[in-house]
Scaffold this motif. Sequence first.
Motif, PDB file in Angstrom:
ATOM      1  N   PHE A  34       0.854  -1.198   0.000  1.00 33.09           N
ATOM      2  CA  PHE A  34       0.000   0.000   0.000  1.00 33.09           C
ATOM      3  C   PHE A  34       0.882   1.236   0.000  1.00 33.09           C
ATOM      4  CE2 PHE A  34      -3.586  -2.560   1.160  1.00 33.09           C
ATOM      5  CZ  PHE A  34      -4.708  -1.788   0.920  1.00 33.09           C
ATOM      6  N   CYS A  35       0.385   2.284  -0.609  1.00 32.76           N
ATOM      7  CA  CYS A  35       1.007   3.600  -0.454  1.00 32.76           C
ATOM      8  C   CYS A  35       0.036   4.483   0.310  1.00 32.76           C
ATOM      9  CB  CYS A  35       1.363   4.218  -1.811  1.00 32.76           C
ATOM     10  SG  CYS A  35      -0.050   4.570  -2.870  1.00 32.76           S
ATOM     11  N   LEU A  36       0.579   5.376   1.112  1.00 28.42           N
ATOM     12  CA  LEU A  36      -0.218   6.333   1.871  1.00 28.42           C
ATOM     13  C   LEU A  36      -0.142   7.672   1.147  1.00 28.42           C
ATOM     14  CD1 LEU A  36      -1.795   7.129   4.452  1.00 28.42           C
ATOM     15  CD2 LEU A  36       0.414   7.637   5.503  1.00 28.42           C
ATOM     16  N   LEU A  37      -1.295   8.179   0.722  1.00 31.24           N
ATOM     17  CA  LEU A  37      -1.367   9.439  -0.013  1.00 31.24           C
ATOM     18  C   LEU A  37      -2.193  10.435   0.803  1.00 31.24           C
ATOM     19  CD1 LEU A  37      -2.141   7.960  -3.560  1.00 31.24           C
ATOM     20  CD2 LEU A  37       0.090   8.630  -2.625  1.00 31.24           C
ATOM     21  N   ASP A  38      -1.496  11.291   1.529  1.00 32.05           N
ATOM     22  CA  ASP A  38      -2.151  12.310   2.355  1.00 32.05           C
ATOM     23  C   ASP A  38      -2.140  13.622   1.580  1.00 32.05           C
ATOM     24  OD1 ASP A  38      -2.423  14.512   4.278  1.00 32.05           O
ATOM     25  OD2 ASP A  38      -2.259  12.959   5.811  1.00 32.05           O
ATOM     26  N   LYS A  39      -3.310  14.193   1.370  1.00 33.10           N
ATOM     27  CA  LYS A  39      -3.423  15.422   0.577  1.00 33.10           C
ATOM     28  C   LYS A  39      -2.526  16.528   1.105  1.00 33.10           C
ATOM     29  CE  LYS A  39      -6.630  18.612   0.937  1.00 33.10           C
ATOM     30  NZ  LYS A  39      -5.918  19.895   0.853  1.00 33.10           N
ATOM     31  N   ASP A  40      -2.490  16.704   2.402  1.00 35.71           N
ATOM     32  CA  ASP A  40      -1.687  17.787   2.967  1.00 35.71           C
ATOM     33  C   ASP A  40      -0.196  17.563   2.747  1.00 35.71           C
ATOM     34  OD1 ASP A  40      -3.982  19.090   3.803  1.00 35.71           O
ATOM     35  OD2 ASP A  40      -3.893  18.266   5.832  1.00 35.71           O
ATOM     36  N   THR A  41       0.246  16.319   2.837  1.00 37.33           N
ATOM     37  CA  THR A  41       1.656  16.018   2.609  1.00 37.33           C
ATOM     38  C   THR A  41       2.019  16.214   1.140  1.00 37.33           C
ATOM     39  OG1 THR A  41       1.635  14.416   4.409  1.00 37.33           O
ATOM     40  CG2 THR A  41       3.443  14.258   2.828  1.00 37.33           C
ATOM     41  N   LEU A  42       1.156  15.735   0.253  1.00 39.34           N
ATOM     42  CA  LEU A  42       1.457  15.808  -1.178  1.00 39.34           C
ATOM     43  C   LEU A  42       1.368  17.219  -1.745  1.00 39.34           C
ATOM     44  CD1 LEU A  42      -0.379  12.612  -2.432  1.00 39.34           C
ATOM     45  CD2 LEU A  42       2.071  13.036  -2.492  1.00 39.34           C
ATOM     46  N   TYR A  43       0.396  17.997  -1.298  1.00 44.06           N
ATOM     47  CA  TYR A  43       0.143  19.292  -1.945  1.00 44.06           C
ATOM     48  C   TYR A  43       0.259  20.493  -1.014  1.00 44.06           C
ATOM     49  CZ  TYR A  43      -1.333  16.047  -5.415  1.00 44.06           C
ATOM     50  OH  TYR A  43      -1.329  15.012  -6.303  1.00 44.06           O
ATOM     51  N   GLY A  44       0.570  20.263   0.248  1.00 45.26           N
ATOM     52  CA  GLY A  44       0.628  21.363   1.203  1.00 45.26           C
ATOM     53  C   GLY A  44       1.627  22.446   0.857  1.00 45.26           C
ATOM     54  N   HIS A  45       2.846  22.063   0.519  1.00 46.93           N
ATOM     55  CA  HIS A  45       3.873  23.068   0.201  1.00 46.93           C
ATOM     56  C   HIS A  45       3.552  23.802  -1.095  1.00 46.93           C
ATOM     57  CE1 HIS A  45       6.455  22.025   3.523  1.00 46.93           C
ATOM     58  NE2 HIS A  45       6.375  20.745   3.197  1.00 46.93           N
ATOM     59  N   TYR A  46       3.051  23.058  -2.073  1.00 51.02           N
ATOM     60  CA  TYR A  46       2.670  23.682  -3.349  1.00 51.02           C
ATOM     61  C   TYR A  46       1.570  24.720  -3.120  1.00 51.02           C
ATOM     62  CZ  TYR A  46       0.422  24.342  -7.828  1.00 51.02           C
ATOM     63  OH  TYR A  46      -0.155  24.910  -8.935  1.00 51.02           O
ATOM     64  N   SER A  47       0.523  24.316  -2.421  1.00 54.99           N
ATOM     65  CA  SER A  47      -0.593  25.237  -2.175  1.00 54.99           C
ATOM     66  C   SER A  47      -0.161  26.426  -1.337  1.00 54.99           C
ATOM     67  CB  SER A  47      -1.750  24.500  -1.498  1.00 54.99           C
ATOM     68  OG  SER A  47      -2.269  23.532  -2.374  1.00 54.99           O
ATOM     69  N   ALA A  48       0.739  26.192  -0.390  1.00 50.88           N
ATOM     70  CA  ALA A  48       1.245  27.294   0.426  1.00 50.88           C
ATOM     71  C   ALA A  48       1.949  28.319  -0.450  1.00 50.88           C
ATOM     72  CB  ALA A  48       2.183  26.775   1.506  1.00 50.88           C
ATOM     73  N   ALA A  49       2.760  27.863  -1.394  1.00 51.74           N
ATOM     74  CA  ALA A  49       3.479  28.786  -2.284  1.00 51.74           C
ATOM     75  C   ALA A  49       2.502  29.570  -3.159  1.00 51.74           C
ATOM     76  CB  ALA A  49       4.469  28.017  -3.149  1.00 51.74           C
ATOM     77  N   VAL A  50       1.503  28.888  -3.693  1.00 51.61           N
ATOM     78  CA  VAL A  50       0.514  29.562  -4.545  1.00 51.61           C
ATOM     79  C   VAL A  50      -0.279  30.583  -3.744  1.00 51.61           C
ATOM     80  CG1 VAL A  50      -1.584  29.235  -5.913  1.00 51.61           C
ATOM     81  CG2 VAL A  50       0.347  27.666  -6.200  1.00 51.61           C
TER      82      VAL A  50
END
Length: 193
Positions: A34-50
């Motif tokens: 299994f892989c764990l895909l947490d939205k905040d981990t995957l996209y948190g830094h990107y969204s913060a920059a935007v």
Amino acid sequence: MTHLVFVCGHAGTGKTSLAKRLIGPLMRATGEPFCLLDKDTLYGHYSAAVMDVLTHDPHDRDSPLYLKHLRDPEYRSLIDTARDNLELGIGALIVAPLSREIRDGLLFNRAWLGISDDVTIRVVWVHVTEDVAHARIAARNDPGDAYKLTHWDEYRQRRFVPDAKASRDLLMFDNDAPSPEAFDELLGRIVQK
């Protein structure tokens, strides 16, 4: 057969903690990676920059601007990443609120997800009382929660509670203070054929 497991719910319900607790037992019970895909981990830094560029608030995840322009692309990319793993024979455990998608019945829609019939779908709805959620959000002191806490009355109105029709297919999990037996029961319901 691979599994696509969603762990959904509002902020402060303990989605990520529950998913991290589930992943090892899920791999042992199913015999699949299994892989764990947490939205905040995957996209948190990107969204913060935007959001920093757009609003000068890198922690904004609840304003109308974020909800209109970034929320859906983040979720779509999350689903796409899960699908790529599923096609490789790797189960996916997704952590994200996904309340709108649950309300619209999309998490069981194989065409919308882009997955084949040999993928087992399970959707866990993690819930706690509003008071517990508020206390947990305040205690974790995450800058990304500032908007929620400052605009709690507005945020709380967005807290979706699945109705009887929506919850029929969901695995409801009360995470206020779950017993080991409640966790084992949830795990069993996820892996049952």
